[in-house]
Structure formats: C-alpha cells, structure tokens
Design a protein around this motif. Structure first.
Motif, PDB file in Angstrom:
ATOM      1  N   THR A   1       5.667   7.965   6.691  1.00  0.00           N
ATOM      2  CA  THR A   1       4.568   8.883   7.000  1.00  0.00           C
ATOM      3  C   THR A   1       3.268   8.088   6.984  1.00  0.00           C
ATOM      4  O   THR A   1       3.222   6.958   6.491  1.00  0.00           O
ATOM      5  N   PHE A   2       2.207   8.714   7.475  1.00  0.00           N
ATOM      6  CA  PHE A   2       0.905   8.048   7.423  1.00  0.00           C
ATOM      7  C   PHE A   2       0.524   7.761   5.975  1.00  0.00           C
ATOM      8  O   PHE A   2       0.055   6.665   5.666  1.00  0.00           O
ATOM      9  N   MET A   3       0.711   8.731   5.092  1.00  0.00           N
ATOM     10  CA  MET A   3       0.315   8.539   3.696  1.00  0.00           C
ATOM     11  C   MET A   3       1.112   7.406   3.053  1.00  0.00           C
ATOM     12  O   MET A   3       0.558   6.591   2.323  1.00  0.00           O
ATOM     13  N   LYS A   4       2.399   7.339   3.344  1.00  0.00           N
ATOM     14  CA  LYS A   4       3.206   6.245   2.798  1.00  0.00           C
ATOM     15  C   LYS A   4       2.705   4.905   3.337  1.00  0.00           C
ATOM     16  O   LYS A   4       2.536   3.946   2.579  1.00  0.00           O
ATOM     17  N   ALA A   5       2.457   4.830   4.636  1.00  0.00           N
ATOM     18  CA  ALA A   5       1.968   3.583   5.232  1.00  0.00           C
ATOM     19  C   ALA A   5       0.630   3.190   4.613  1.00  0.00           C
ATOM     20  O   ALA A   5       0.399   2.017   4.306  1.00  0.00           O
ATOM     21  N   PHE A   6      -0.244   4.161   4.390  1.00  0.00           N
ATOM     22  CA  PHE A   6      -1.551   3.878   3.799  1.00  0.00           C
ATOM     23  C   PHE A   6      -1.410   3.360   2.361  1.00  0.00           C
ATOM     24  O   PHE A   6      -2.031   2.359   1.999  1.00  0.00           O
ATOM     25  N   ILE A   7      -0.575   4.009   1.559  1.00  0.00           N
ATOM     26  CA  ILE A   7      -0.375   3.572   0.166  1.00  0.00           C
ATOM     27  C   ILE A   7       0.251   2.174   0.131  1.00  0.00           C
ATOM     28  O   ILE A   7      -0.164   1.312  -0.647  1.00  0.00           O
ATOM     29  N   VAL A   8       1.231   1.947   0.978  1.00  0.00           N
ATOM     30  CA  VAL A   8       1.870   0.630   1.059  1.00  0.00           C
ATOM     31  C   VAL A   8       0.827  -0.429   1.443  1.00  0.00           C
ATOM     32  O   VAL A   8       0.795  -1.523   0.882  1.00  0.00           O
ATOM     33  N   ASN A   9      -0.039  -0.086   2.375  1.00  0.00           N
ATOM     34  CA  ASN A   9      -1.079  -1.030   2.791  1.00  0.00           C
ATOM     35  C   ASN A   9      -2.111  -1.263   1.687  1.00  0.00           C
ATOM     36  O   ASN A   9      -2.675  -2.352   1.595  1.00  0.00           O
ATOM     37  N   ILE A  10      -2.360  -0.275   0.857  1.00  0.00           N
ATOM     38  CA  ILE A  10      -3.261  -0.478  -0.305  1.00  0.00           C
ATOM     39  C   ILE A  10      -2.626  -1.493  -1.260  1.00  0.00           C
ATOM     40  O   ILE A  10      -3.316  -2.393  -1.756  1.00  0.00           O
ATOM     41  N   VAL A  11      -1.321  -1.345  -1.502  1.00  0.00           N
ATOM     42  CA  VAL A  11      -0.622  -2.304  -2.370  1.00  0.00           C
ATOM     43  C   VAL A  11      -0.723  -3.709  -1.771  1.00  0.00           C
ATOM     44  O   VAL A  11      -1.040  -4.676  -2.470  1.00  0.00           O
ATOM     45  N   GLY A  12      -0.467  -3.823  -0.482  1.00  0.00           N
ATOM     46  CA  GLY A  12      -0.563  -5.119   0.186  1.00  0.00           C
ATOM     47  C   GLY A  12      -1.962  -5.703   0.123  1.00  0.00           C
ATOM     48  O   GLY A  12      -2.144  -6.900  -0.126  1.00  0.00           O
ATOM     49  N   LEU A  13      -2.949  -4.856   0.325  1.00  0.00           N
ATOM     50  CA  LEU A  13      -4.340  -5.293   0.253  1.00  0.00           C
ATOM     51  C   LEU A  13      -4.688  -5.805  -1.140  1.00  0.00           C
ATOM     52  O   LEU A  13      -5.358  -6.834  -1.286  1.00  0.00           O
ATOM     53  N   ALA A  14      -4.189  -5.123  -2.162  1.00  0.00           N
ATOM     54  CA  ALA A  14      -4.428  -5.567  -3.545  1.00  0.00           C
ATOM     55  C   ALA A  14      -3.825  -6.953  -3.774  1.00  0.00           C
ATOM     56  O   ALA A  14      -4.467  -7.828  -4.380  1.00  0.00           O
ATOM     57  N   ILE A  15      -2.616  -7.168  -3.273  1.00  0.00           N
ATOM     58  CA  ILE A  15      -1.966  -8.482  -3.430  1.00  0.00           C
ATOM     59  C   ILE A  15      -2.787  -9.565  -2.732  1.00  0.00           C
ATOM     60  O   ILE A  15      -3.033 -10.634  -3.292  1.00  0.00           O
ATOM     61  N   ILE A  16      -3.234  -9.280  -1.528  1.00  0.00           N
ATOM     62  CA  ILE A  16      -4.026 -10.251  -0.763  1.00  0.00           C
ATOM     63  C   ILE A  16      -5.325 -10.581  -1.500  1.00  0.00           C
ATOM     64  O   ILE A  16      -5.697 -11.748  -1.636  1.00  0.00           O
ATOM     65  N   HIS A  17      -6.002  -9.549  -1.986  1.00  0.00           N
ATOM     66  CA  HIS A  17      -7.285  -9.769  -2.666  1.00  0.00           C
ATOM     67  C   HIS A  17      -7.111 -10.516  -3.988  1.00  0.00           C
ATOM     68  O   HIS A  17      -7.922 -11.396  -4.313  1.00  0.00           O
ATOM     69  N   VAL A  18      -6.080 -10.195  -4.735  1.00  0.00           N
ATOM     70  CA  VAL A  18      -5.846 -10.908  -6.007  1.00  0.00           C
ATOM     71  C   VAL A  18      -5.567 -12.384  -5.735  1.00  0.00           C
ATOM     72  O   VAL A  18      -6.151 -13.272  -6.372  1.00  0.00           O
ATOM     73  N   ALA A  19      -4.695 -12.667  -4.770  1.00  0.00           N
ATOM     74  CA  ALA A  19      -4.389 -14.064  -4.432  1.00  0.00           C
ATOM     75  C   ALA A  19      -5.646 -14.777  -3.932  1.00  0.00           C
ATOM     76  O   ALA A  19      -5.897 -15.937  -4.288  1.00  0.00           O
ATOM     77  N   GLY A  20      -6.444 -14.087  -3.146  1.00  0.00           N
ATOM     78  CA  GLY A  20      -7.675 -14.681  -2.627  1.00  0.00           C
ATOM     79  C   GLY A  20      -8.679 -14.997  -3.715  1.00  0.00           C
ATOM     80  O   GLY A  20      -9.276 -16.081  -3.735  1.00  0.00           O
ATOM     81  N   VAL A  21      -8.874 -14.062  -4.644  1.00  0.00           N
ATOM     82  CA  VAL A  21      -9.833 -14.272  -5.736  1.00  0.00           C
ATOM     83  C   VAL A  21      -9.391 -15.431  -6.628  1.00  0.00           C
ATOM     84  O   VAL A  21     -10.211 -16.275  -7.019  1.00  0.00           O
TER      85      VAL A  21
END
Length: 190
Positions: free
Chosen positions: A110-130
């Motif tokens: 669903t859109f909501m699932k895709a959005f939540i999954v993308n938030i998790v992915g974004l968090a991983i990217i930002h943590v690795a970047g920082v």
C-alpha cells in the motif's frame, strides 16, 4: 537464465541509470553534501523492483561509480568518493535497499506501507551518512548532524513522491507482464 530473470536484470540496469541521472540533479547548500534526487531514485527503485533486483540496481550503481564512471553527484566517480565524507550516504543505499526490499516484499503493498518502508530506508541512509561525515570529514557530531538535518524535509517530500509513483509504476509493469509473480499486481493495494 529465464526470460523473467533477463527482464529483471534489464530493469535493474535501467534503474541503475535512473539513479545515475538523478544524482546529477544536484545543488550544494552546505558543503560537502549536495542536495540530489538520488534518495528519490533509490526509494523508487526498491518500491518497484523489491529486495533482490532493487538491491542489485543499487549495487550496480555503486560498482559502476567505484570503477570510475562519473555517476555519483556532480559527475564524480571512483573509490575516493566512497571513502570520502559523503560516501556513507552511498554505502547506506546498499543497506537500505536490502532492508527496504525485505519489508516491501512481505505482504500487500500500500502507499502507507511504501512510505513507512521508505522512512526506514531514509533513516539508514542518514545514519550511515552522518557517521562517515563525522569520521572522514573531521567534524564534530553536532556539525555532521546539523548538516544532515537540513536534508530531512526535502528527503521526506522525495519519498512521498517515490512511494506514490513507485506503486503506480509497479502496478503497470505487473499488468504488462514485466515483473515476476513475486512482485505481481495482486499484492498491490491502491
């Protein structure tokens, strides 16, 4: 190699190219981190291709850039980019693609699932970047986090778009018979 595997490898290569193009849509507000559309492309790739082929597309993108093709932001390339201050974001793409894809491939999409999954992915990217900004960029944690925080709101907008567009494209690819049964349309809920 079956027809489905060949189609998916071609789609992975296509999405690798899309990520490379999106990396060139780049503005630098706070050096050394440019604002690009890569996070949008990574999120879109995983929503459409799932874990196996989404991760393959990202790995291919990183590999192509590492061996010298100018596919990273601002037409940069090579191992120095991966081990430089912004390399953590690129490495984070690989980890996030695998985690996001695993979550996307389970159950209905669903859109909501895709959005939540993308938030998790974004968090991983930002943590690795920082982490890499701090360690390689010789910054304090406060400075590395401060630079990173400026990208959160634009990245949220990008993943909202990627979640919506990704579901629509995945549905159409499934209807055209271009996706394997594991990514088929019956798992996509509007």
């Amino acid at each position: 190699m079956g027809k489905t595997s060949l189609k998916m490898m071609i789609l992975s290569a296509l999405f690798c190219a899309i990520i490379a193009v999106c990396a060139q849509i780049s503005i630098t507000f706070l050096p050394p981190v440019p604002f690009t559309m890569q996070n949008f492309a990574v999120a879109l790739t995983v929503v459409i291709l799932g874990r196996r082929y989404g991760t393959l597309a990202i790995l291919l993108y990183i590999l192509v850039g590492a061996i010298g093709a100018p596919v990273f932001a601002k037409f940069n390339a090579g191992l120095p980019v991966l081990v430089g201050p912004t390399g953590g974001y690129l490495i984070g793409y690989i980890v996030s693609a695998f985690v996001m894809g695993t979550m996307i491939d389970r159950g209905k999409l669903t859109f909501m699932k895709a959005f939540i999954v993308n938030i998790v992915g974004l968090a991983i990217i930002h943590v690795a970047g920082v982490i890499q900004l701090k360690l390689v960029g010789s910054m304090t944690w406060d400075k590395a986090i401060g630079i990173d925080i400026t990208f959160i709101l634009p990245d949220l907008i990008k993943i909202i778009l990627a979640s919506y567009i990704g579901i629509q494209v995945r549905r159409r690819l499934a209807l055209a018979g271009l996706l394997p049964n594991s990514l088929n349309n019956e798992k996509i809920v509007a």
